[in-house]
Write an enzyme that holds these catalytic residues in place. Sequence first.
Site, PDB file in Angstrom:
ATOM      1  N   TYR A 152     -39.590  58.991 -97.290  1.00 15.74           N
ATOM      2  CA  TYR A 152     -40.873  59.573 -97.013  1.00 15.74           C
ATOM      3  C   TYR A 152     -40.481  60.718 -95.985  1.00 15.74           C
ATOM      4  O   TYR A 152     -41.262  61.827 -96.113  1.00 15.74           O
ATOM      5  CB  TYR A 152     -41.503  58.497 -96.366  1.00 15.74           C
ATOM      6  CG  TYR A 152     -42.912  58.782 -96.108  1.00 15.74           C
ATOM      7  CD1 TYR A 152     -43.750  58.920 -97.083  1.00 15.74           C
ATOM      8  CD2 TYR A 152     -43.396  59.113 -94.772  1.00 15.74           C
ATOM      9  CE1 TYR A 152     -45.187  59.336 -96.952  1.00 15.74           C
ATOM     10  CE2 TYR A 152     -44.801  59.546 -94.490  1.00 15.74           C
ATOM     11  CZ  TYR A 152     -45.520  59.566 -95.601  1.00 15.74           C
ATOM     12  OH  TYR A 152     -46.894  59.903 -95.328  1.00 15.74           O
ATOM     13  N   LYS A 156     -41.864  64.916 -96.341  1.00 19.02           N
ATOM     14  CA  LYS A 156     -43.115  65.498 -95.588  1.00 19.02           C
ATOM     15  C   LYS A 156     -42.419  66.367 -94.798  1.00 19.02           C
ATOM     16  O   LYS A 156     -43.036  67.762 -94.391  1.00 19.02           O
ATOM     17  CB  LYS A 156     -43.483  64.214 -94.541  1.00 19.02           C
ATOM     18  CG  LYS A 156     -44.329  63.174 -95.455  1.00 19.02           C
ATOM     19  CD  LYS A 156     -45.607  63.992 -96.102  1.00 19.02           C
ATOM     20  CE  LYS A 156     -46.463  62.890 -96.870  1.00 19.02           C
ATOM     21  NZ  LYS A 156     -47.622  63.703 -97.415  1.00 19.02           N
TER      22      LYS A 156
END
Length: 256
Positions: A152, A156
Amino acid sequence: MTSFSSNALAGRTAVVTGAGGGLGGAIVAQLAAMGARVLSLDLRAPVADTAAGHHALACDIGREDDVAEAAHQWDALAGRCDILVNNAAVMPPPMPLADMVDADWDRVFAVNLKGAYFCAKHFGAAMRRAGRGSIVNLASIAASVPNAIGAYGPSKAAVLALTRQMAVEWGPLGLRANAVSPGLVRTPMSEPFYAQPANLAAREAVVASRRIGVPEDIASVVGFLASDASAYVNGQEITVDGGFMATPLMNIQKRD
């Protein structure tokens, strides 16, 4: 709520991905309250107030053909796209890097990174033709500090790099691209965790503002970046975390 006027975005259209979630829904409400006509995108078409000129479509942003078709439909319906908010993202269960398989990694990047790119490419085409537009990409504080979900944070961090690339390549064409990085936020998905008093108190104690954010806190900043109030803001990341990222040393000292 914010003090934005109800006509700050009058006459403009906005596209919001991941609009069916708590954060996406707050962003849609914020932009609509500022006068924008909003297209909501999600895997399942969210409810939209068509009487007010708002619409919704089902779209898997990880598939470029889906995005291209949605952009075509919106162009035929609205004839323009002034604002794009790339909010949609997937967050799989906690998983260390060593345990991830290709399919898990690829799905995170397909939605979080490629999805933002596909939407900017296709919905941004109308902006590039018009010579104006604002793209707001939702990143995360996980882009700067690791968490328990191995893929994750890297996805990002890539969104931040993509934002800067968009700003530099498309800035001369009249477009702006910026990123918002939320901190700890109470959403319908995270509410079961925060409903436990001990969990809530522990998290609040390490946030400088001593509260957990709500979707409207993020939506207000998105509204600012979508509006002319940020006309000279381009290629930037705005962290909206109540000061959480500034507190580590102070929290260590309290424990010592």
